[in-house]
Structure formats: structure tokens, C-alpha cells
Scaffold this active site. Structure first.
Site, PDB file in Angstrom:
ATOM      1  N   GLY A 126       8.054  -0.720   6.036  1.00  0.00           N
ATOM      2  CA  GLY A 126       8.642  -0.001   5.160  1.00  0.00           C
ATOM      3  C   GLY A 126       7.897  -0.254   3.908  1.00  0.00           C
ATOM      4  O   GLY A 126       8.185   0.596   2.889  1.00  0.00           O
ATOM      5  N   GLU A 186       5.433  -4.835  10.720  1.00  0.00           N
ATOM      6  CA  GLU A 186       5.401  -3.262  11.649  1.00  0.00           C
ATOM      7  C   GLU A 186       5.102  -2.226  10.472  1.00  0.00           C
ATOM      8  O   GLU A 186       5.742  -1.323  10.558  1.00  0.00           O
ATOM      9  CB  GLU A 186       6.692  -3.072  12.118  1.00  0.00           C
ATOM     10  CG  GLU A 186       7.119  -4.255  13.195  1.00  0.00           C
ATOM     11  CD  GLU A 186       8.508  -4.080  13.546  1.00  0.00           C
ATOM     12  OE1 GLU A 186       9.227  -2.942  13.011  1.00  0.00           O
ATOM     13  OE2 GLU A 186       9.222  -4.715  14.597  1.00  0.00           O
ATOM     14  N   GLY A 194       3.658   1.001   9.008  1.00  0.00           N
ATOM     15  CA  GLY A 194       3.222   2.352   9.490  1.00  0.00           C
ATOM     16  C   GLY A 194       2.680   3.286   8.485  1.00  0.00           C
ATOM     17  O   GLY A 194       1.454   3.133   8.263  1.00  0.00           O
ATOM     18  N   TYR A 208      12.918  15.889   3.318  1.00  0.00           N
ATOM     19  CA  TYR A 208      13.167  14.760   2.441  1.00  0.00           C
ATOM     20  C   TYR A 208      12.883  15.236   1.060  1.00  0.00           C
ATOM     21  O   TYR A 208      13.025  14.349   0.017  1.00  0.00           O
ATOM     22  CB  TYR A 208      12.391  13.463   2.682  1.00  0.00           C
ATOM     23  CG  TYR A 208      12.215  13.043   4.092  1.00  0.00           C
ATOM     24  CD1 TYR A 208      13.223  12.646   4.787  1.00  0.00           C
ATOM     25  CD2 TYR A 208      10.910  13.338   4.746  1.00  0.00           C
ATOM     26  CE1 TYR A 208      13.128  11.963   6.054  1.00  0.00           C
ATOM     27  CE2 TYR A 208      10.789  12.478   5.975  1.00  0.00           C
ATOM     28  CZ  TYR A 208      12.025  12.203   6.570  1.00  0.00           C
ATOM     29  OH  TYR A 208      11.570  11.637   8.098  1.00  0.00           O
ATOM     30  N   CYS A 259       9.651  31.394   8.804  1.00  0.00           N
ATOM     31  CA  CYS A 259      10.952  32.129   8.181  1.00  0.00           C
ATOM     32  C   CYS A 259      11.858  31.348   7.679  1.00  0.00           C
ATOM     33  O   CYS A 259      13.179  31.326   8.505  1.00  0.00           O
ATOM     34  CB  CYS A 259      11.217  33.087   9.230  1.00  0.00           C
ATOM     35  SG  CYS A 259       9.877  34.198   9.900  1.00  0.00           S
ATOM     36  N   GLU A 260      11.927  30.471   6.846  1.00  0.00           N
ATOM     37  CA  GLU A 260      12.570  29.785   6.021  1.00  0.00           C
ATOM     38  C   GLU A 260      12.383  29.309   4.810  1.00  0.00           C
ATOM     39  O   GLU A 260      11.196  29.254   4.492  1.00  0.00           O
ATOM     40  CB  GLU A 260      12.905  28.310   6.931  1.00  0.00           C
ATOM     41  CG  GLU A 260      13.253  28.456   8.345  1.00  0.00           C
ATOM     42  CD  GLU A 260      14.092  27.316   8.897  1.00  0.00           C
ATOM     43  OE1 GLU A 260      14.897  26.690   7.911  1.00  0.00           O
ATOM     44  OE2 GLU A 260      14.215  27.079   9.857  1.00  0.00           O
ATOM     45  N   TYR A 300       3.506  10.329   9.401  1.00  0.00           N
ATOM     46  CA  TYR A 300       4.614  11.352   9.424  1.00  0.00           C
ATOM     47  C   TYR A 300       4.226  12.771   9.165  1.00  0.00           C
ATOM     48  O   TYR A 300       5.090  13.491   8.678  1.00  0.00           O
ATOM     49  CB  TYR A 300       6.026  10.610   8.533  1.00  0.00           C
ATOM     50  CG  TYR A 300       6.226   9.322   8.966  1.00  0.00           C
ATOM     51  CD1 TYR A 300       6.769   8.868  10.084  1.00  0.00           C
ATOM     52  CD2 TYR A 300       6.032   8.237   7.962  1.00  0.00           C
ATOM     53  CE1 TYR A 300       7.008   7.444  10.414  1.00  0.00           C
ATOM     54  CE2 TYR A 300       6.146   6.963   8.270  1.00  0.00           C
ATOM     55  CZ  TYR A 300       6.430   6.500   9.426  1.00  0.00           C
ATOM     56  OH  TYR A 300       7.107   5.068   9.897  1.00  0.00           O
TER      57      TYR A 300
HETATM   58  N1  LLP Z   1       9.424  -0.506  11.979  1.00  0.00           N
HETATM   59  C1  LLP Z   1      10.682   0.074  12.459  1.00  0.00           C
HETATM   60  C2  LLP Z   1      11.696  -0.544  13.246  1.00  0.00           C
HETATM   61  C3  LLP Z   1      10.959   1.290  11.997  1.00  0.00           C
HETATM   62  O1  LLP Z   1      11.950   2.021  12.140  1.00  0.00           O
HETATM   63  C4  LLP Z   1       9.781   1.969  11.298  1.00  0.00           C
HETATM   64  C5  LLP Z   1       9.886   3.269  10.496  1.00  0.00           C
HETATM   65  C6  LLP Z   1       8.844   1.380  10.829  1.00  0.00           C
HETATM   66  C7  LLP Z   1       8.890  -0.154  11.434  1.00  0.00           C
HETATM   67  C8  LLP Z   1       7.672   1.781  10.014  1.00  0.00           C
HETATM   68  O2  LLP Z   1       7.857   2.026   8.698  1.00  0.00           O
HETATM   69  P1  LLP Z   1       6.837   2.278   7.605  1.00  0.00           P
HETATM   70  O3  LLP Z   1       6.035   1.125   7.352  1.00  0.00           O
HETATM   71  O4  LLP Z   1       6.123   3.529   8.063  1.00  0.00           O
HETATM   72  O5  LLP Z   1       7.630   2.623   6.380  1.00  0.00           O
HETATM   73  N2  LLP Z   1       9.608  10.118   8.898  1.00  0.00           N
HETATM   74  C9  LLP Z   1      10.008   9.388   7.518  1.00  0.00           C
HETATM   75  C10 LLP Z   1       9.836   7.760   7.971  1.00  0.00           C
HETATM   76  C11 LLP Z   1      10.803   7.350   9.009  1.00  0.00           C
HETATM   77  C12 LLP Z   1      10.441   5.873   9.128  1.00  0.00           C
HETATM   78  C13 LLP Z   1      11.253   5.395  10.495  1.00  0.00           C
HETATM   79  N3  LLP Z   1      11.016   4.050  10.702  1.00  0.00           N
HETATM   80  C14 LLP Z   1       9.061   9.787   6.477  1.00  0.00           C
HETATM   81  O6  LLP Z   1       8.481  10.942   6.799  1.00  0.00           O
HETATM   82  O7  LLP Z   1       9.152   9.403   5.374  1.00  0.00           O
END
Ligand code: LLP
Length: 417
Positions: free
Chosen positions: A242, A276, A278, A319, A345-346, A373
Site C-alpha cells: 500500500g 507486500e 506492489g 480512478y 470510442c469512449e 497497474y
Molecule cells: N496486498 C494485497 C492484499 C493487495 O490487495 C494489494 C493491492 C497489495 C498487497 C499491493 O498494494 P500496493 O503496494 O501496490 O499498493 N489498480 C489499483 C491498485 C489496486 C490495488 C489492489 N491491491 C491502481 O491502479 O491504483
């Protein structure tokens, strides 16, 4: 400077490491995702080293960018992985990831996905409901295995982020309600084929402040202490992902400060700590390279119609996310305010609104902070083949995913006899 350290301007040309982006466009075409190996490596090392001597595991959230080369790079650096599907498990295994460093998150794991993960011998299932726990217990029993389990607890903390990517509030579908967690932990002992090993939470994505993380961590530590007092052995604490990145004006905490704050809270406790991340590992290590197809001037607005679209990068449409858009060749004169839009086309098909740029037909643009993402959320909408992906390593350019061909795109479809 571009403001993005991995993507500097050199002699008016935007570069990735030692390679000018116009060279990549000439060689591989557009739209094209471009990643920097050095930036990916540096981001991983910042998280990993911040734990200093503490027992820990960084589990990269595969959903952010699941290209095999990206996964393989992290695996080589020692990373674990956070997966949310059988497909992501397969990717991790194909990329040479260690199954014993894999945690499996998600609210809707299917029995076949549980089976695959048990067969691979993953580190832990992050279980999100009592019904899921019962199913996992049944599958593990059928296979003669014991499933290692953390319960994902919803700490009811406001992550102060976009509502679509906030997960730790009590009204969200995620996790076990905080007040019910203790009861479920104790009753989990009745399941002979699950072994409770950890405690898990994840409160949301693109958080730009430390406070919600610290608040969630504090609640989890309180729960951890209560569980231990009741005789449960909790071997690891998974605090989710997150951590946000800078898309434009945000000032998210540095990874090392985020990790340090968590470690300070955890104090002398002996548990192994998992996170975790991402987005913070890949987001600013990638960009989307696109070419201006047409300029269209109407009495109301000026449009730059580019060859990347919402199917390639859906974050702006979904978003209302902001991504900086930079010219690949810096040329300050005659800037106009453009709407940067794709061919889909949007009306929602835009990459950026009101961008001050000096543009000509055929110019190249870089949509920044697109490493997370971006490709992983891409689609074939409007029957658009998926973009190519390239990773730069110093002065070398590696094609890590070919541009999708029309044959590949249509391959699975059949017409009636
Ligand atoms: N762990 C779990 C259980 C998650 O659901 C997620 C992301 C992460 C870790 C990794 O989160 P991060 O470090 O990337 O914030 N598509 C959206 C983001 C969706 C995140 C979903 N879960 C965007 O483009 O902003």
C-alpha cells in the site's frame, strides 16, 4: 531533469538509463511499456535493507506488474511474492520464484487454486473468511496436507486514499472483521488440516501518509499480543502493501522510513515481518511510450490523439488518476493546453487532461509512473493488441514481451458450424 530519477533528459532527449526513448520507439514501435532494471533493483533494495537485521520477507505484490522478467528480477534479488490467483502462482513458478516465499491473498480463492498452491508448497494462505478456512481445510485433508494459514484481519482504519483502492474499512469486502478475529483464531484450532502460522492485514493502496499504517500496525500488534496470551503461536506478521508513489505532487514517505516506522512499533517482538509492496517497487520504474497520431483543434479544446489508450493504461479512466506526460524530445516553444486522448470510442478514454505541451504530429510522449497497474490491467478493448514491453539494463534493451499479434488475439475464438 524530468523529475523522475530513472528517466533523465540528456541533450533534450528523454532517456531510460543510457538509452534514449526514441530509439526504443524506432526499434519496437508504440505503444510500448518501458522499464528500468536499475530502478526496479533500487526500489527492492530500499525496502529490503530497511529491515536491517530483523527477520523479514518482502513479498512483491504480483498484480502490480506480472511480467515474467520483472518477477524473475525480484526472485533473483531474493524477493517473495504476494499472489491473488492460480495464474499469478504459475507466473511466479515460471519466473523461478521460490514457492516457500509465496503468500496467497484474495477473498475468492477457488478450490483448484488452493490445490495448486498446496501442491507447490507455498509459505502461507492469507484467509479472509470462515467459509474459506473450511474449504481450505477440506482441500488440504483431501491432499493429505496441512495448510499454513494467516487470517487477514480488517483493522478498520481509514487509508485516506481513493475509495476503489481502500480495503481496510469495516464496510469493505476484505478481511475478517477486527472484533471477530480473535474468536475465529481460537476456533481455527478445530480444523485439523490448517495450521495457523501468522496474522495479516492490508488496508489499501497508494497511501501517502504513515499514520494509517502505524494505526493499523498498532491494532494488529494488540491482537497479536492477545492471541499469544491465549496460547496461540504466531510466527509471522504480514502488514500488507500500500505504500504510495509520487505521480505528481504527492509526497509519500520513503520506503526506508515506512519500514523503520513499522519496525519501531513492533519493537522487540520476535515474529518474522512480511510486507507486500506492489506499486512502490515498480510504479516509478516504468513508463508508457506513445506516439501522437493526430492533433485536432476544435473551437473548444485542443486534442492530441495518441496511439495508447484506456485499454493500455486504464488508471486515468478508472480512478481519474494523474500520470505526468513528458515529451520524449524536449522543445519548449509553442506550448498549448492539450487533452491527451486515445483512439478508443469512449469519452473516458483519456491519458491526461489539460497538459501544457508543444506538440507536432508524430511526436513521442512518455506517460510516466506507469510501471504499476499499467500493463497488468490492460485489455483488448476495441480489439487492440496488447503493447510490447521492454526492459532497459544500462545500455542494453531487452524485449520482455512481444507486441501481441492479431493471430494471438483471436486464437481462442470459434464461429458456429
Ligand atoms: N496486498 C494485497 C492484499 C493487495 O490487495 C494489494 C493491492 C497489495 C498487497 C499491493 O498494494 P500496493 O503496494 O501496490 O499498493 N489498480 C489499483 C491498485 C489496486 C490495488 C489492489 N491491491 C491502481 O491502479 O491504483
Amino acid at each position: 531533469m524530468s523529475g523522475f530519477p530513472s528517466f533523465p533528459y540528456r541533450n533534450t532527449k528523454l532517456c531510460v538509463e543510457s538509452v534514449a526513448l526514441d530509439r526504443i520507439a524506432a526499434e519496437f514501435g508504440t505503444p510500448c511499456y518501458v522499464y528500468s532494471r536499475a530502478a526496479l533493483t533500487a526500489a527492492y533494495r530500499e525496502f529490503d535493507s530497511a529491515f536491517a537485521g530483523r527477520d523479514h520477507l518482502v513479498c512483491y505484490a504480483v498484480k502490480a506488474n506480472s511480467n515474467l522478467a520483472v518477477l524473475n528480477l525480484f526472485a533473483r534479488l531474493g524477493s517473495g511474492f504476494d499472489i491473488v490467483s492460480g495464474g499469478e502462482l504459475q507466473r511466479v513458478l515460471n519466473a523461478g520464484g521460490d514457492p516457500q516465499k509465496v503468500v496467497f491473498s484474495g477473498v475468492g480463492k477457488r478450490p483448484d487454486e488452493m490445490r495448486a498452491a498446496l501442491a507447490a508448497g507455498i509459505f502461507c494462505f492469507n484467509v479472509e473468511s470462515e467459509a474459506e478456512l473450511a474449504t481450505l481445510n477440506r482441500i488440504a485433508a483431501e491432499m493429505g496436507k496441512i495448510a499454513p494459514v494467516s487470517l487477514r484481519v480488517n483493522p478498520d482504519v481509514d487509508a485516506k486514499t481513493h475509495p476503489y483502492i481502500s480495503t481496510g474499512l469495516k464496510e469493505n469486502k476484505f478481511g475478517i472483521p477486527f472484533d471477530e478475529a480473535e474468536k475465529l483464531y481460537l476456533s481455527a484450532r478445530q480444523f485439523a488440516h490448517v495450521h495457523i502460522t501468522g496474522l495479516d492485514c492490508h488496508i489499501g493502496s497508494q497511501l501517502t501518509e504513515l499514520d494509517p499504517f502505524v494505526e493499523a500496525c498498532g491494532k494488529m500488534l494488540g491482537l497479536l499480543d492477545r492471541l499469544e496470551a491465549q496460547g496461540l503461536q504466531i510466527e509471522h506478521l504480514d502488514l500488507g502493501g500500500g505504500l504510495g508513489i509520487r505521480y505528481s505532487a504527492e509526497k509519500p514517505p520513503a520506503a526506508r522510513d515506512y519500514v523503520a516506522a513499522l519496525c519501531a512499533d513492533i519493537g522487540q517482538r520476535s515474529q518474522r515481518i512480511l510486507i507486500e509492496p506492489g506499486r512502490a517497487l515498480v510504479g516509478n520504474a516504468g513508463l508508457l511510450l506513445t506516439r501522437v497520431e493526430y492533433l485536432k483543434h476544435t473551437p473548444h479544446r485542443d486534442f492530441a490523439i495518441v496511439d495508447a489508450a484506456m485499454n493500455d493504461l486504464i488508471r486515468p479512466a478508472l480512478y481519474d488518476a494523474h500520470h505526468e506526460i513528458l515529451p520524449v524530445t524536449a522543445n519548449g516553444s509553442n506550448a498549448k493546453t492539450y487533452q491527451i486522448v486515445g483512439p478508443v470510442c469512449e469519452t473516458g478514454d483519456f491519458l491526461g487532461h489539460d497538459r501544457k505541451l508543444a506538440l507536432s504530429q508524430g511526436d513521442l510522449l512518455a506517460v510516466m509512473s506507469a510501471g504499476a497497474y499499467g500493463m497488468s490491467m490492460s485489455s483488448n478493448y476495441n480489439t487492440r493488441p496488447r503493447a510490447a514491453e521492454v526492459m532497459v539494463d544500462g545500455d542494453r534493451i531487452h524485449l520482455i514481451r512481444e507486441r501481441e499479434s492479431m493471430e494471438q488475439l483471436l486464437a481462442g475464438e470459434k464461429i458456429l458450424p
